[in-house]
Design a protein around this motif. Structure first.
Motif, PDB file in Angstrom:
ATOM      1  N   GLY A   1      13.466  17.448  -4.508  1.00 26.95           N
ATOM      2  CA  GLY A   1      14.866  17.043  -4.359  1.00 26.95           C
ATOM      3  C   GLY A   1      15.056  16.135  -3.148  1.00 26.95           C
ATOM      4  O   GLY A   1      15.816  15.161  -3.194  1.00 26.95           O
ATOM      5  N   CYS A   2      14.340  16.444  -2.067  1.00 26.63           N
ATOM      6  CA  CYS A   2      14.464  15.624  -0.860  1.00 26.63           C
ATOM      7  C   CYS A   2      13.859  14.234  -1.057  1.00 26.63           C
ATOM      8  O   CYS A   2      14.351  13.249  -0.502  1.00 26.63           O
ATOM      9  N   VAL A   3      12.795  14.145  -1.853  1.00 25.36           N
ATOM     10  CA  VAL A   3      12.226  12.822  -2.177  1.00 25.36           C
ATOM     11  C   VAL A   3      13.253  12.002  -2.951  1.00 25.36           C
ATOM     12  O   VAL A   3      13.555  10.852  -2.613  1.00 25.36           O
ATOM     13  N   CYS A   4      13.812  12.601  -4.001  1.00 24.81           N
ATOM     14  CA  CYS A   4      14.790  11.871  -4.839  1.00 24.81           C
ATOM     15  C   CYS A   4      15.985  11.433  -3.996  1.00 24.81           C
ATOM     16  O   CYS A   4      16.462  10.296  -4.105  1.00 24.81           O
ATOM     17  N   GLY A   5      16.451  12.341  -3.150  1.00 33.04           N
ATOM     18  CA  GLY A   5      17.615  12.033  -2.331  1.00 33.04           C
ATOM     19  C   GLY A   5      17.336  10.902  -1.352  1.00 33.04           C
ATOM     20  O   GLY A   5      18.154   9.997  -1.176  1.00 33.04           O
ATOM     21  N   TYR A   6      16.159  10.939  -0.733  1.00 31.67           N
ATOM     22  CA  TYR A   6      15.845   9.912   0.272  1.00 31.67           C
ATOM     23  C   TYR A   6      15.633   8.550  -0.384  1.00 31.67           C
ATOM     24  O   TYR A   6      16.080   7.519   0.132  1.00 31.67           O
ATOM     25  N   LEU A   7      14.953   8.538  -1.529  1.00 34.68           N
ATOM     26  CA  LEU A   7      14.745   7.253  -2.212  1.00 34.68           C
ATOM     27  C   LEU A   7      16.081   6.670  -2.662  1.00 34.68           C
ATOM     28  O   LEU A   7      16.303   5.461  -2.592  1.00 34.68           O
ATOM     29  N   SER A   8      16.986   7.526  -3.125  1.00 38.30           N
ATOM     30  CA  SER A   8      18.310   7.029  -3.529  1.00 38.30           C
ATOM     31  C   SER A   8      19.055   6.444  -2.326  1.00 38.30           C
ATOM     32  O   SER A   8      19.757   5.440  -2.444  1.00 38.30           O
ATOM     33  N   PHE A   9      18.874   7.095  -1.190  1.00 38.16           N
ATOM     34  CA  PHE A   9      19.559   6.694   0.047  1.00 38.16           C
ATOM     35  C   PHE A   9      19.011   5.373   0.605  1.00 38.16           C
ATOM     36  O   PHE A   9      19.761   4.436   0.885  1.00 38.16           O
ATOM     37  N   ARG A  10      17.684   5.275   0.738  1.00 39.97           N
ATOM     38  CA  ARG A  10      17.097   4.127   1.420  1.00 39.97           C
ATOM     39  C   ARG A  10      16.539   3.050   0.494  1.00 39.97           C
ATOM     40  O   ARG A  10      16.388   1.902   0.890  1.00 39.97           O
ATOM     41  N   TYR A  11      16.170   3.430  -0.726  1.00 43.93           N
ATOM     42  CA  TYR A  11      15.503   2.481  -1.628  1.00 43.93           C
ATOM     43  C   TYR A  11      16.149   2.480  -3.015  1.00 43.93           C
ATOM     44  O   TYR A  11      15.488   2.809  -4.007  1.00 43.93           O
ATOM     45  N   PRO A  12      17.432   2.099  -3.077  1.00 42.91           N
ATOM     46  CA  PRO A  12      18.086   2.080  -4.401  1.00 42.91           C
ATOM     47  C   PRO A  12      17.396   1.121  -5.366  1.00 42.91           C
ATOM     48  O   PRO A  12      17.561   1.243  -6.581  1.00 42.91           O
ATOM     49  N   GLU A  13      16.597   0.185  -4.822  1.00 44.35           N
ATOM     50  CA  GLU A  13      15.911  -0.777  -5.699  1.00 44.35           C
ATOM     51  C   GLU A  13      14.736  -0.138  -6.447  1.00 44.35           C
ATOM     52  O   GLU A  13      14.239  -0.700  -7.424  1.00 44.35           O
ATOM     53  N   ILE A  14      14.283   1.027  -6.018  1.00 42.37           N
ATOM     54  CA  ILE A  14      13.216   1.723  -6.763  1.00 42.37           C
ATOM     55  C   ILE A  14      13.885   2.489  -7.904  1.00 42.37           C
ATOM     56  O   ILE A  14      14.631   3.437  -7.676  1.00 42.37           O
ATOM     57  N   LYS A  15      13.604   2.061  -9.120  1.00 46.66           N
ATOM     58  CA  LYS A  15      14.349   2.586 -10.284  1.00 46.66           C
ATOM     59  C   LYS A  15      13.655   3.815 -10.883  1.00 46.66           C
ATOM     60  O   LYS A  15      13.278   3.813 -12.058  1.00 46.66           O
ATOM     61  N   TRP A  16      13.478   4.842 -10.069  1.00 49.23           N
ATOM     62  CA  TRP A  16      12.743   6.017 -10.529  1.00 49.23           C
ATOM     63  C   TRP A  16      13.505   6.769 -11.620  1.00 49.23           C
ATOM     64  O   TRP A  16      12.903   7.399 -12.482  1.00 49.23           O
ATOM     65  N   ARG A  17      14.823   6.664 -11.611  1.00 47.13           N
ATOM     66  CA  ARG A  17      15.602   7.382 -12.649  1.00 47.13           C
ATOM     67  C   ARG A  17      15.313   6.823 -14.034  1.00 47.13           C
ATOM     68  O   ARG A  17      15.223   7.561 -15.010  1.00 47.13           O
ATOM     69  N   ASP A  18      15.205   5.477 -14.123  1.00 48.08           N
ATOM     70  CA  ASP A  18      14.925   4.843 -15.415  1.00 48.08           C
ATOM     71  C   ASP A  18      13.517   5.188 -15.876  1.00 48.08           C
ATOM     72  O   ASP A  18      13.274   5.432 -17.054  1.00 48.08           O
TER      73      ASP A  18
ATOM     74  N   ARG B   1       0.840  -1.209   0.000  1.00 48.52           N
ATOM     75  CA  ARG B   1       0.000   0.000   0.000  1.00 48.52           C
ATOM     76  C   ARG B   1       0.871   1.255   0.000  1.00 48.52           C
ATOM     77  O   ARG B   1       0.612   2.219  -0.707  1.00 48.52           O
ATOM     78  N   GLN B   2       1.934   1.203   0.801  1.00 50.19           N
ATOM     79  CA  GLN B   2       2.844   2.360   0.852  1.00 50.19           C
ATOM     80  C   GLN B   2       3.640   2.489  -0.444  1.00 50.19           C
ATOM     81  O   GLN B   2       3.857   3.587  -0.948  1.00 50.19           O
ATOM     82  N   LEU B   3       4.057   1.330  -0.998  1.00 49.59           N
ATOM     83  CA  LEU B   3       4.795   1.372  -2.269  1.00 49.59           C
ATOM     84  C   LEU B   3       3.945   1.987  -3.379  1.00 49.59           C
ATOM     85  O   LEU B   3       4.448   2.731  -4.233  1.00 49.59           O
ATOM     86  N   ASP B   4       2.649   1.669  -3.362  1.00 47.03           N
ATOM     87  CA  ASP B   4       1.738   2.272  -4.357  1.00 47.03           C
ATOM     88  C   ASP B   4       1.751   3.793  -4.249  1.00 47.03           C
ATOM     89  O   ASP B   4       1.741   4.506  -5.248  1.00 47.03           O
ATOM     90  N   LYS B   5       1.756   4.267  -3.007  1.00 47.67           N
ATOM     91  CA  LYS B   5       1.766   5.735  -2.810  1.00 47.67           C
ATOM     92  C   LYS B   5       3.057   6.330  -3.364  1.00 47.67           C
ATOM     93  O   LYS B   5       3.063   7.398  -3.979  1.00 47.67           O
ATOM     94  N   ILE B   6       4.164   5.626  -3.126  1.00 46.43           N
ATOM     95  CA  ILE B   6       5.450   6.124  -3.638  1.00 46.43           C
ATOM     96  C   ILE B   6       5.403   6.164  -5.165  1.00 46.43           C
ATOM     97  O   ILE B   6       5.787   7.166  -5.795  1.00 46.43           O
ATOM     98  N   ASN B   7       4.897   5.090  -5.759  1.00 44.76           N
ATOM     99  CA  ASN B   7       4.904   5.014  -7.229  1.00 44.76           C
ATOM    100  C   ASN B   7       3.953   6.012  -7.875  1.00 44.76           C
ATOM    101  O   ASN B   7       4.319   6.692  -8.841  1.00 44.76           O
ATOM    102  N   THR B   8       2.744   6.120  -7.340  1.00 45.21           N
ATOM    103  CA  THR B   8       1.804   7.081  -7.938  1.00 45.21           C
ATOM    104  C   THR B   8       2.268   8.513  -7.641  1.00 45.21           C
ATOM    105  O   THR B   8       2.074   9.423  -8.448  1.00 45.21           O
ATOM    106  N   GLY B   9       2.896   8.691  -6.493  1.00 43.11           N
ATOM    107  CA  GLY B   9       3.427  10.021  -6.159  1.00 43.11           C
ATOM    108  C   GLY B   9       4.539  10.429  -7.107  1.00 43.11           C
ATOM    109  O   GLY B   9       4.570  11.565  -7.600  1.00 43.11           O
ATOM    110  N   LEU B  10       5.451   9.501  -7.399  1.00 42.10           N
ATOM    111  CA  LEU B  10       6.554   9.805  -8.319  1.00 42.10           C
ATOM    112  C   LEU B  10       6.014  10.131  -9.718  1.00 42.10           C
ATOM    113  O   LEU B  10       6.501  11.044 -10.397  1.00 42.10           O
ATOM    114  N   LYS B  11       4.995   9.372 -10.129  1.00 35.34           N
ATOM    115  CA  LYS B  11       4.400   9.614 -11.454  1.00 35.34           C
ATOM    116  C   LYS B  11       3.806  11.032 -11.501  1.00 35.34           C
ATOM    117  O   LYS B  11       4.001  11.772 -12.469  1.00 35.34           O
TER     118      LYS B  11
END
Ligand code: GSF
Length: 204
Positions: free
Chosen positions: A162-179, A127-137
């Motif tokens: 910027g803080c979202v991108c930085g935190y996801l890079s820090f804690r969730y490198p498996e979320i491939k938001w850059r791609d 449920r939380q991952l969905d929020k991250i994904n729809t939020g990034l979109k």
């Protein structure tokens, strides 16, 4: 003024970046809110960082409140429009980013506090991952091909993203938001060049 916080918290980073952009000096006082002996509830009844301790001893908390206060303290680098729809729009960007970060922090807490795995609710995590994904979109679509998130001018919305991108890079490198969102990747590359972001890295 003292900002109580940690290097790992994205909300603390948002506040620190805002003060740096405003060219206001604050002292960062480190506090581990997850320690059983934390004194944080004495400053913030919710026990969360960041909190800002002012010269008169007064305390304010929640990064949104702190950032809005910081913006009133110097005329340098206005971060939030003064009123009306423009202000609400920038605050909505911030609310979106904070919501993504809340979801990201909740996943971490769920995983950390159930170390053996059997008590982890995968449904809750999804449920939380969905929020991250729809939020990034939503962020990527809102940014589009613009240089900055709102009104093509650097503001609080850009700090929050910027803080979202930085935190996801820090804690969730498996979320491939850059791609998935190259416009967001380019944006983060650019915002990371600002000294305010360079001076407030998450731990490696
Ligand atoms: C969220 C702060 C927060 O969750 C804000 O300041 O914007 N809406 C607030 N802080 C976390 C640390 S973090 O950034 O992971 C926190 O202090 N949590 C302690 C707790 O007991 O929930």
């Amino acid at each position: 003024m003292k900002l109580i916080g940690s290097h790992a918290s994205p909300f603390v980073r948002k506040a620190r970046v805002a003060f740096l952009e405003k060219k206001i000096d604050i002292e960062l006082v480190l506090e581990d809110v997850w320690s059983p002996v934390t004194k944080m509830p004495e400053l913030n009844p919710l026990g969360k960082v960041p909190a800002l301790v002012m010269e008169d001893g007064g305390v304010m908390f929640d990064s949104r409140v702190i950032v809005e206060y910081a913006d009133t303290l110097s005329p340098v680098g206005h971060l939030i429009p003064s009123s009306g729809k423009d202000k609400a729009a920038v605050k909505t960007w911030e609310a979106l980013c904070d919501g993504i970060l809340d979801a990201a922090v909740l996943i971490r807490v769920e995983r950390t506090w159930a170390p053996r795995g059997e008590h982890v609710s995968q449904e809750w995590i999804n449920r939380q991952l969905d929020k991250i994904n729809t939020g990034l979109k939503a962020i990527s679509e809102g940014l589009g091909t613009n240089a900055w998130c709102y009104n093509n001018q650097f503001c609080l919305a850009d700090i929050a993203v910027g803080c979202v991108c930085g935190y996801l890079s820090f804690r969730y490198p498996e979320i491939k938001w850059r791609d998935e969102y190259p416009n967001l990747a380019a944006f983060y590359e650019k915002v990371s060049q600002r000294s305010s972001f360079k001076e407030t890295p998450h731990p490696v």
